[in-house]
Scaffold this active site. Structure first.
Site, PDB file in Angstrom:
ATOM      1  N   CYS A  18     -13.805 -28.082   6.036  1.00 48.21           N
ATOM      2  CA  CYS A  18     -12.331 -27.505   6.196  1.00 48.21           C
ATOM      3  C   CYS A  18     -10.804 -28.458   5.630  1.00 48.21           C
ATOM      4  O   CYS A  18     -10.838 -29.972   6.111  1.00 48.21           O
ATOM      5  CB  CYS A  18     -11.654 -26.389   7.068  1.00 48.21           C
ATOM      6  SG  CYS A  18     -10.446 -25.778   6.538  1.00 48.21           S
ATOM      7  N   HIS A  24      -5.496 -21.672   9.941  1.00 39.54           N
ATOM      8  CA  HIS A  24      -6.853 -22.103   9.688  1.00 39.54           C
ATOM      9  C   HIS A  24      -7.607 -20.977   8.781  1.00 39.54           C
ATOM     10  O   HIS A  24      -8.495 -21.375   7.463  1.00 39.54           O
ATOM     11  CB  HIS A  24      -8.125 -22.745  11.150  1.00 39.54           C
ATOM     12  CG  HIS A  24      -9.554 -22.346  10.679  1.00 39.54           C
ATOM     13  ND1 HIS A  24     -10.151 -23.702   9.378  1.00 39.54           N
ATOM     14  CD2 HIS A  24     -10.607 -21.893  10.327  1.00 39.54           C
ATOM     15  CE1 HIS A  24     -10.906 -22.986   9.050  1.00 39.54           C
ATOM     16  NE2 HIS A  24     -11.313 -21.960   9.578  1.00 39.54           N
ATOM     17  N   CYS A  58      -7.360 -27.666   6.226  1.00 40.05           N
ATOM     18  CA  CYS A  58      -6.322 -27.423   6.480  1.00 40.05           C
ATOM     19  C   CYS A  58      -5.911 -28.213   7.381  1.00 40.05           C
ATOM     20  O   CYS A  58      -6.141 -28.999   8.476  1.00 40.05           O
ATOM     21  CB  CYS A  58      -6.981 -25.507   7.394  1.00 40.05           C
ATOM     22  SG  CYS A  58      -7.292 -26.014   9.174  1.00 40.05           S
ATOM     23  N   ASP A  84      -7.631  -7.507   0.250  1.00 36.69           N
ATOM     24  CA  ASP A  84      -7.078  -7.780   1.448  1.00 36.69           C
ATOM     25  C   ASP A  84      -7.573  -6.786   2.938  1.00 36.69           C
ATOM     26  O   ASP A  84      -9.011  -6.398   2.858  1.00 36.69           O
ATOM     27  CB  ASP A  84      -5.985  -7.233   1.375  1.00 36.69           C
ATOM     28  CG  ASP A  84      -5.845  -5.813   1.313  1.00 36.69           C
ATOM     29  OD1 ASP A  84      -5.225  -4.488   3.116  1.00 36.69           O
ATOM     30  OD2 ASP A  84      -6.356  -4.780   1.328  1.00 36.69           O
ATOM     31  N   ASP A 127       1.002  -0.840  -0.094  1.00 36.28           N
ATOM     32  CA  ASP A 127      -0.242   0.212   0.161  1.00 36.28           C
ATOM     33  C   ASP A 127       0.546   1.146  -0.094  1.00 36.28           C
ATOM     34  O   ASP A 127       1.871   1.043  -0.107  1.00 36.28           O
ATOM     35  CB  ASP A 127      -1.066  -0.285   1.178  1.00 36.28           C
ATOM     36  CG  ASP A 127      -0.301  -0.095   2.191  1.00 36.28           C
ATOM     37  OD1 ASP A 127       0.576   0.423   2.625  1.00 36.28           O
ATOM     38  OD2 ASP A 127      -0.962  -0.086   3.243  1.00 36.28           O
TER      39      ASP A 127
HETATM   40 ZN   LIG Z   1      -9.315 -25.169   9.307  1.00 36.35          ZN
END
Ligand SMILES: [Zn+2]
Length: 376
Positions: free
Chosen positions: A310, A341, A312, A272, A94
């Protein structure tokens, strides 16, 4: 053959939503893209290889923080931001303008730029379009943002108009200073930033001024500053369409998962936000069923993963009960596991949106997402 400096290709559209790629020297960015925020040359609580492994193609660095500590000249002496932090893919920086307004004290704004006092040690500094371009060049940024001023959306319209006009004059000075950057200019990209708060007429004038100068991509600035989702979406109903169709559109500082879905629906390609990382340190996890506060006692003996859907590492290996314990105890691993996560969830959400646009079922995807996430 060397990779192009900057090439945006739209692969598919569905309604106003688009999916594609931005090809750059340091790698390809799949859009719509979410950029994890690496404020002080680190995505907080994450090793760079993990940021990459969960699917981030690009991260964001903050000019304001890096110019104060460790200093742009020092980063340059150490081989640039990529080498310093060990991230070899694209970095967007930025301009520093927004954070000077939100963090620094004793600000003095003139046509030339802004002088201010550091929030760290009180030292005096100056930012102008020319100095901001120089700092972003010293850092070795791949996508450089114009230096602009971002007024609060609740200021009188006359003030917002004057500020937008100043930002457009600074956009031209940013373009000229960037173009004088030699090798760096030949290998990186410059984005303009549309201002005008919630006003359609001012947004049109800002878009016209930016198109006249010409940029690789166009950001929508001045949103996500407290106006609320309804007002933000109302502005996004017209603002992206005022910008060139064939360039990426970047909504700065956004947002919550439901903000991302609504903004992609309205034609945004890049985002972002500190939310997934900051929330990861505060015990808030994002899931397909909505946000979860892991500090809540109801998780104390819950052996289920944070999110069944998920993929992850945190959800594959750790229980809600353990995450609850770590966050209640203030353990560093709690911040690490939950940040991983949250960032992985955001990347999975972006991938799901890219897939849905590619298969022209984005409206159905968005409806399903809102039903599960918001319970609507
Ligand atoms: Zn996760």
């Amino acid at each position: 053959m060397t990779a192009p400096r900057f090439q945006f290709s739209i692969r598919a559209t569905d309604g106003k939503a688009r999916t594609g790629t931005i090809a750059m020297r340091r790698g390809e960015i799949r859009t719509p893209a979410f950029m994890p925020v690496g404020t002080a040359a680190t995505v907080k609580a994450m090793k760079p290889e993990t940021v990459r492994s969960i699917g981030a193609d690009i991260i964001l660095g903050n000019t304001y923080h890096l110019m104060l500590r460790p200093g742009a000249e020092r980063v340059a002496r150490l081989g640039g931001l990529h080498r310093f932090m060990r991230w070899d893919r694209p970095i967007l920086t930025d301009s520093g303008g927004y954070q000077v307004m939100s963090l620094a004290s004793l600000r003095k704004l003139t046509e030339e730029g802004v002088t201010f006092q550091s929030h760290i040690d009180g030292s005096r500094h100056m930012l102008s379009p020319e100095r901001s371009m120089e700092i972003q060049r010293l850092l070795g940024s791949d996508i450089v943002m114009c230096f602009d001023e971002c007024p609060r959306a609740d200021r009188p319209l006359k003030e917002i108009e004057a500020s937008m006009e100043l930002s457009m004059r600074w956009a031209k000075r940013s373009r000229d200073a960037f173009d004088a950057g030699g090798d760096h200019a030949a290998n990186s990209a410059l984005f303009g930033i549309q201002q005008g708060a919630l006003d359609e007429g001012l947004r049109v004038r800002s878009a016209e001024a930016l198109r006249e100068i010409g940029f690789d991509g166009y950001a929508i600035g001045g949103l996500a500053v407290g106006e609320g989702q309804e007002a933000m979406f109302a502005t996004l109903d017209f603002a992206p369409g005022q910008l060139p169709q064939d360039a990426p559109r970047y909504l700065m500082g956004v947002g919550k998962p439901d903000d991302l879905v609504g903004a992609v629906e309205r034609g945004i390609d890049m985002f972002d936000c500190v939310l997934p990382t900051r929330s990861g340190r505060n015990g808030q996890g994002f899931t397909w069923s909505g946000p979860v506060n892991l500090r809540n006692a109801r998780h104390a003996e819950d052996t289920a993963p944070l999110d069944e859907r998920c993929s992850c590492d945190t959800c594959q290996n750790y229980s809600r009960a353990y995450l609850h314990h770590l966050h209640k105890s203030g353990e560093i691993l709690g911040a690490m596991l939950l940040t991983e996560h949250n960032l992985a969830f955001y990347q999975q959400l972006m991938q799901a949106m890219r897939d849905a646009i590619g298969e022209r079922r984005f409206a159905a995807f968005a409806a399903d997402f809102r039903r599960d996430y918001l319970g609507t």
